[in-house]
Write an enzyme that holds these catalytic residues in place. Structure first.
Site, PDB file in Angstrom:
ATOM      1  N   PHE A 233      14.192  29.010  23.298  1.00  0.00           N
ATOM      2  CA  PHE A 233      13.107  28.293  23.979  1.00  0.00           C
ATOM      3  C   PHE A 233      12.244  27.484  23.023  1.00  0.00           C
ATOM      4  O   PHE A 233      11.083  27.209  23.299  1.00  0.00           O
ATOM      5  CB  PHE A 233      12.228  29.264  24.778  1.00  0.00           C
ATOM      6  CG  PHE A 233      13.001  30.236  25.611  1.00  0.00           C
ATOM      7  CD1 PHE A 233      13.689  29.817  26.726  1.00  0.00           C
ATOM      8  CD2 PHE A 233      13.062  31.572  25.260  1.00  0.00           C
ATOM      9  CE1 PHE A 233      14.420  30.712  27.496  1.00  0.00           C
ATOM     10  CE2 PHE A 233      13.794  32.480  26.020  1.00  0.00           C
ATOM     11  CZ  PHE A 233      14.476  32.046  27.138  1.00  0.00           C
ATOM     12  N   GLY A 460      21.726  28.795  25.519  1.00  0.00           N
ATOM     13  CA  GLY A 460      21.744  29.308  26.871  1.00  0.00           C
ATOM     14  C   GLY A 460      21.963  28.288  27.966  1.00  0.00           C
ATOM     15  O   GLY A 460      22.453  28.640  29.046  1.00  0.00           O
ATOM     16  N   LYS A 624      25.821  24.429  38.844  1.00  0.00           N
ATOM     17  CA  LYS A 624      25.605  25.863  38.647  1.00  0.00           C
ATOM     18  C   LYS A 624      24.735  26.112  37.412  1.00  0.00           C
ATOM     19  O   LYS A 624      23.793  26.925  37.449  1.00  0.00           O
ATOM     20  CB  LYS A 624      26.946  26.591  38.497  1.00  0.00           C
ATOM     21  CG  LYS A 624      26.804  28.096  38.309  1.00  0.00           C
ATOM     22  CD  LYS A 624      28.146  28.786  38.095  1.00  0.00           C
ATOM     23  CE  LYS A 624      28.948  28.848  39.372  1.00  0.00           C
ATOM     24  NZ  LYS A 624      30.168  29.696  39.216  1.00  0.00           N
ATOM     25  N   GLN A 629      19.174  26.781  34.770  1.00  0.00           N
ATOM     26  CA  GLN A 629      18.029  26.243  34.047  1.00  0.00           C
ATOM     27  C   GLN A 629      16.785  26.196  34.918  1.00  0.00           C
ATOM     28  O   GLN A 629      15.686  26.544  34.483  1.00  0.00           O
ATOM     29  CB  GLN A 629      18.360  24.840  33.534  1.00  0.00           C
ATOM     30  CG  GLN A 629      19.315  24.820  32.369  1.00  0.00           C
ATOM     31  CD  GLN A 629      18.721  25.504  31.158  1.00  0.00           C
ATOM     32  OE1 GLN A 629      17.832  24.967  30.507  1.00  0.00           O
ATOM     33  NE2 GLN A 629      19.183  26.693  30.847  1.00  0.00           N
ATOM     34  N   LYS A 692      19.419  12.725  32.309  1.00  0.00           N
ATOM     35  CA  LYS A 692      18.094  12.590  31.703  1.00  0.00           C
ATOM     36  C   LYS A 692      17.626  13.856  30.989  1.00  0.00           C
ATOM     37  O   LYS A 692      16.641  13.817  30.266  1.00  0.00           O
ATOM     38  CB  LYS A 692      17.054  12.222  32.768  1.00  0.00           C
ATOM     39  CG  LYS A 692      17.238  10.840  33.347  1.00  0.00           C
ATOM     40  CD  LYS A 692      15.935  10.241  33.845  1.00  0.00           C
ATOM     41  CE  LYS A 692      15.436  10.864  35.111  1.00  0.00           C
ATOM     42  NZ  LYS A 692      14.280  10.110  35.662  1.00  0.00           N
ATOM     43  N   GLY A 693      18.269  14.958  31.215  1.00  0.00           N
ATOM     44  CA  GLY A 693      17.798  16.202  30.601  1.00  0.00           C
ATOM     45  C   GLY A 693      16.992  17.010  31.592  1.00  0.00           C
ATOM     46  O   GLY A 693      16.142  16.474  32.315  1.00  0.00           O
ATOM     47  N   GLU A 696      13.607  21.243  29.967  1.00  0.00           N
ATOM     48  CA  GLU A 696      12.166  21.335  29.740  1.00  0.00           C
ATOM     49  C   GLU A 696      11.371  21.135  31.032  1.00  0.00           C
ATOM     50  O   GLU A 696      10.443  21.885  31.337  1.00  0.00           O
ATOM     51  CB  GLU A 696      11.720  20.273  28.713  1.00  0.00           C
ATOM     52  CG  GLU A 696      12.490  20.269  27.410  1.00  0.00           C
ATOM     53  CD  GLU A 696      12.098  21.379  26.463  1.00  0.00           C
ATOM     54  OE1 GLU A 696      11.325  22.267  26.853  1.00  0.00           O
ATOM     55  OE2 GLU A 696      12.574  21.362  25.313  1.00  0.00           O
TER      56      GLU A 696
END
Length: 729
Positions: A233, A460, A624, A629, A692-693, A696
């Site tokens: 993290f 992860g 999945k 996330q 884009k991710g 976070e």
């Protein structure tokens, strides 16, 4: 070239490394061994500030099996050269065992090396240290500030004076620790002046560069291996003192050394999310259109380094506010250096900004969703640039419909379920969508299988799986025929694994390398007179299931295996590269979180009943893993909002609850029904593969959604996290 069939990307595939993990075959840093391995244990300081006046190692050294005890009195000085590539905070990182100064409680002040772990632990307890102690300064609320970082557009003070509605609010967030399942660990070995470390890290090449700088070595004399990371993290984004101490101890005893931090040591031996005090003033007209916002932020940092989150961007770009000022001050304290934690900066800023927006909505008698819609910008207010994609209006609409927001009675304390007060809340989140230069290497073997390599990490989110999917489609192979390898500094360097950059950046490099290799194979086939594809235009050839064929004539083709066999080659290889185009767009991922809580009317206990997240994150490679996330981000937000709080005894700087019995994190019993929705689409302005991710932004906005729900349930506005029962009594 003709677009490839997409068989793997977008499919909810199970993790390719799942069997290794559940059977215990996945090797984490502490699982590695080496001939002659010995064990090291760190001795920590027992004061929060001062100097060491004496160190007695006699009893420790007398134990059979103890090889050495290194302290500032006998440890060699290390070069600690500059390492601009590591992106460490301004200042100077802690130099281990260099002097007698104690800068924070728990600072590593010695390391014991012994033939067994039990002996090393026993010996560490026998080291006697005396100090000349001073009172440390560890309280954010009473310490002096550094020079501020500022931002300004428009005249916020003037706009506030003329606003129809004005609010002045102060929010506080507690320090949080990452508490990943895997503790920080290092196995270090020297061979003829070359260093190999098996290290828990999110940034393979960053760790390599840092160790090279600390020991005065060329980078190619250091190898870092980290194939699996058991959660981080953000906490493993840099090398902490224990990594240096393990390598130093290994050099001194001329044997491989393993050093694993205890759970207690993780609270002061590594970084954490800093505590914040965040003052917000906002003004609006009578219709809820924002006219001004001011932000004054104070955050803790160490005295030897100035850590800074991305705390500013949320307040600058989330809403269309013509006048904004920001004043951000770090507060040097006698503590260890903080570091990035999931949704860094944004998770803290969103708590303050989105709680303030909820308070404004209540003041104006507006629905919280409607207030946000009225302040949705057309362009980035910070830069004036157009958004690559910004589909928050769709997120609000889909989320409100799926959550049943229209059924909400806006009056606090209006809904009960027996002794429980029921409330709902929502909040918006955003996180910059970054992509950076990354490299990958691709090899297609004669048997028709491929190996793809990049020195990224997987803490992860599923890097192994996502990159396998991208490579499989780009090569036209089934997923089972592709093996993705990572976690070794001898592989091509990508970006560090964090900031939601891995999939856009490394994924684009993998796609590039695989497309180049596929193109090379097609070129071989169409020029080979013995190939069924001879003379076909290369752009008319596609590859699927390991077979090259004509797009409009599927029966005409051949396999990779037959092509390589006939040409006498045992492999094809290609290097992939991704360099961001730097297009003039504002690039962010976005989230909207809806939450329902129940609060015991007599006891003040808060229980989360359900939560929904809606996300604009571009192309989703694996739904999945995306759900994994999103759910993980929501769970982390539950911890931030209701449970997690590092407690410091300001008399000596000791962390009181440095264990998982007293530092509370969410467990299964705390977690309700969590759901995620992803808007379909791509964002090719961020990265070639359109992603884009996600990792976070799923955390950003969760805590304020819960805090707003608690207000709706109880009518009590709690402006300090975590929200505990005593605050609601």
């Amino acid at each position: 070239m003709t677009p490839q069939p997409q068989a793997a990307v977008g499919a909810p595939l199970t993790r390719v490394d799942a069997r290794l993990k559940v059977t215990g075959q996945a090797r984490y840093a502490a699982d590695f061994d080496a001939d002659g391995l010995v064990h090291a244990v760190v001795v920590d300081s027992g004061i929060g500030l001062g100097r060491i006046t004496s160190v007695d190692t006699t009893a420790a050294l007398a134990l059979p099996g103890v090889l050495t005890v290194l302290t500032h009195l006998n440890a060699p000085r290390l070069p600690y050269g500059p390492n601009p590539g590591m992106a460490t905070p301004p200042g100077e990182r802690l130099h281990v065992l260099e002097d007698d100064r104690v800068r924070f409680h728990g600072q590593p002040i010695a390391v014991v090396v012994a033939t067994t772990l039990e002996t090393a632990r026993h010996a560490a307890r026998l080291v006697r240290v005396e100090y000349d102690a001073e009172p440390p300064s560890t309280d954010l609320s009473t310490a002096a500030d550094d020079t501020p970082v500022t931002y300004e557009r428009g005249d916020a003070e003037r706009a506030l004076r003329s606003a129809d509605v004005r609010l002045e609010l102060t929010y506080r967030t507690a320090r949080q620790h990452h508490n990943a399942m895997e503790p920080h660990a290092t196995v270090a070995r020297w061979d003829d002046g070359r260093l190999t470390v098996w290290q828990k890290t999110q940034w393979i090449h960053g760790a390599q560069a840092e160790l090279a700088a600390v020991f005065g070595l060329p980078e190619d004399a250091v190898r870092v291996v980290s194939p699996f990371v058991g959660g981080a993290f953000g906490n493993a984004s840099r090398i902490w003192p224990q990594g240096v101490m393990a390598a130093l101890a290994a050099r001194e005893v001329d044997r491989p050394v393993k050093l694993v931090l205890s759970r207690r040591q993780l609270y002061f031996g590594t970084g954490y999310r800093p505590g914040y005090e965040y003052q917000v003033r906002l003004g609006s007209d009578g219709q809820g259109r924002l006219t001004a916002m001011t932000h004054v932020m104070r955050a803790e940092t160490s005295r030897y380094e100035t850590f800074q989150d991305d705390i500013l961007s949320i307040g600058q770009m989330l809403y269309d506010v013509p006048a904004v000022t920001q004043d951000w001050r770090t507060v040097p304290l006698d503590v260890s250096t903080p570091t990035f934690m999931r949704g860094p900066g944004g998770a803290t800023a969103a708590y303050a900004v989105e709680s303030a927006m909820d308070e404004l909505a209540w003041e104006l008698g507006l629905d919280p969703v409607e207030l946000r819609l009225r302040n949705e910008p057309d362009r980035d207010p910070t830069s004036g640039l157009p958004f690559s994609t910004r589909r928050l209006r769709e997120c609000y609409a889909r989320g409100a419909r799926a959550f049943g927001w229209h059924l909400r009675d806006p009056k606090p304390r209006s809904t009960r379920d027996g002794d429980w007060l029921i409330g709902t809340g929502m909040a918006t989140g955003a996180h910059p969508s970054w992509s950076v230069t990354s490299l990958a290497h691709v090899r297609l073997d004669a048997d028709g299988t491929a190996v793809v390599q990049s020195a990224t990490s997987d803490m992860g989110p599923g890097t192994y799986t996502v990159m396998t999917q991208v490579a499989a489609d780009a090569l036209g192979l089934p997923v089972r025929a592709v093996r993705f390898e990572l976690g070794d500094s001898t592989m091509p360097p990508p970006v560090g694994h964090g900031g939601s950059m891995t999939t856009p950046s490394v994924g684009s490099a993998v796609q590039d390398g695989c497309a180049k290799l596929r193109g090379e194979a097609v070129a071989l086939a169409v020029k080979d007179e013995e190939s069924p594809l001879f003379g076909v235009a290369a752009d008319d050839v596609v590859v699927a299931d390991g077979r090259l064929y004509v797009r409009d004539e599927p029966a005409r083709g051949e396999t990779y295996r037959s092509l390589l066999a006939r040409s006498g080659r045992d492999r094809l290889e290609a290097d992939g590269e991704y360099v961001p185009a730097g297009l003039p767009f504002s690039t962010h991922s976005y989230s909207v979180t809806f939450a329902e809580v129940a609060v015991d009317a007599r006891l003040g206990l808060v229980r989360v009943r359900r939560m929904l997240g809606v996300y604009d994150v571009g192309r989703v490679i694996n739904p999945k893993l995306a759900d994994s996330q999103a759910i993980g981000g929501m769970i982390g937000g539950i911890g931030q909002a209701l449970l997690e709080h590092t407690v410091t005894d300001h008399r000596d700087g000791r962390i009181v609850n440095a264990n998982l019995a007293d530092y509370l994190v969410p467990v299964n019993a705390d977690i309700p029904d969590l759901k995620a929705i992803y808007l379909e689409g791509e964002d090719d302005k961020v990265a070639r593969i359109g992603a884009k991710g996600l990792g976070e932004v799923v955390h950003v906005g969760v805590a304020p959604a819960l805090a707003n729900a608690v207000f709706h349930a109880t009518g009590r506005r709690i402006r300090e996290l975590p929200i505990t029962a005593d605050a609601l009594l």
